[in-house]
Design a protein around this motif. Structure first.
Motif: not given
Length: 306
Positions: A191-192, A195-196, A222, A225
């Motif tokens: 998860e994420g 984004q990293s 997601m 970003q």
């Protein structure tokens, strides 16, 4: 009315370029003409047609409904005239006419060079040009007659007016990282994770961008970003290998790096991004013998890989 006494090829060139640029100023620059000369040519063409072809839109212009109706016919006529001139010029030079190929990134580093190498082996006097770019740019070139064919993903239906498509194979989007990246070899995506790390996404105007966005939605992921948006194979490869990026791109672009072990795919199901890759040719265009042989080489290479 005798049309030939009033309608000139330059009228069609000006109209098609203005339609493409939606700007008299930019069309004049592209054609090497003055702005008043472009405006005058438009007015002369409108007088021949008896209808307004362009209209003001904000600070610029756009095609009128009559202009939209005329656009396809003007583009076809101009493209056919260019085809004929190119063919005769090639014959005058004692050579076959040049084959002008458009190649999307998914085939520009694999299928197209392999087919050309195979074709060149038995055709020493043939001439070729290869143009790469995004789908919209290449299809515009195809419609104008500046390209004979385009090899790549099937465009959206609204982009296919006056163009025939022949599928060669199906391909999906790959999600890759460099071997040695922290995510390489993962059995599932944490998860994420997106984004990293820096993420490279297809540009908004590319064929595969809507497919990637749909994949994110259906899998409840997601969206990154602040992704870097590109379809450049050269830039993407460098950024993945040297700067630890995650790359969403057509599999053909990274197939060689995957086979060599320089990149690895991440465990994301990209089945829904699969789509046909093939040949785009103008409906009225008759390919030269060289063009027909090139297409035959493409078909042969695709059948061998199945």
């Amino acid at each position: 009315m005798r049309l030939s006494a009033h309608l000139k090829l330059r009228h069609l060139e000006v109209f098609v370029e203005v339609a493409r640029q939606t700007s008299v100023t930019q069309a004049a620059e592209a054609l090497g003409m003055t702005q008043p000369a472009v405006t005058r040519a438009l007015r002369e063409l409108e007088a021949v047609c008896g209808k307004p072809l362009v209209e003001r839109h904000g600070r610029g212009i756009r095609l009128s409904p009559y202009g939209e109706m005329f656009r396809h016919h003007a583009g076809r006529s101009l493209a056919l005239a260019r085809d004929g001139v190119a063919m005769l010029q090639g014959l005058d030079a004692g050579e076959g006419p040049q084959l002008r190929i458009g190649a999307l990134p998914t085939v520009s580093a694999t299928l197209v060079p392999d087919a050309l190498a195979q074709l060149e082996a038995g055709m020493g006097r043939s001439r070729f040009s290869v143009t790469t770019g995004d789908n919209q740019y290449l299809l515009d070139q195809l419609r104008r007659g500046d390209l004979d064919l385009v090899v790549g993903r099937l465009p959206a239906p609204e982009r296919m007016v006056g163009i025939d498509f022949e599928p060669l194979f199906h391909e999906r989007v790959a999600v890759v990282v460099a071997t040695g990246h922290p995510l390489a070899g993962s059995s599932h995506l944490p998860e994420g994770a997106l984004q990293s790390s820096p993420v490279l996404m297809p540009s908004p105007g590319s064929i595969i961008r809507p497919l990637v966005e749909h994949m994110f939605l259906e899998q409840g992921l997601m969206m990154p970003q602040a992704p870097i948006e590109t379809v450049s194979a050269t830039f993407g490869r460098r950024f993945v290998l040297d700067h630890g990026a995650v790359w969403f791109i057509s599999q053909g672009v990274v197939q060689a790096d995957l086979a060599a072990g320089a990149m690895q795919q991440l465990p994301l199901d990209t089945t829904s991004t699969q789509g046909p890759v093939g040949l785009c040719i103008r409906s009225e265009h008759q390919l030269s013998a060289t063009g027909a042989r090139f297409c035959s080489c493409l078909r042969g290479l695709c059948s061998l890989s199945e």
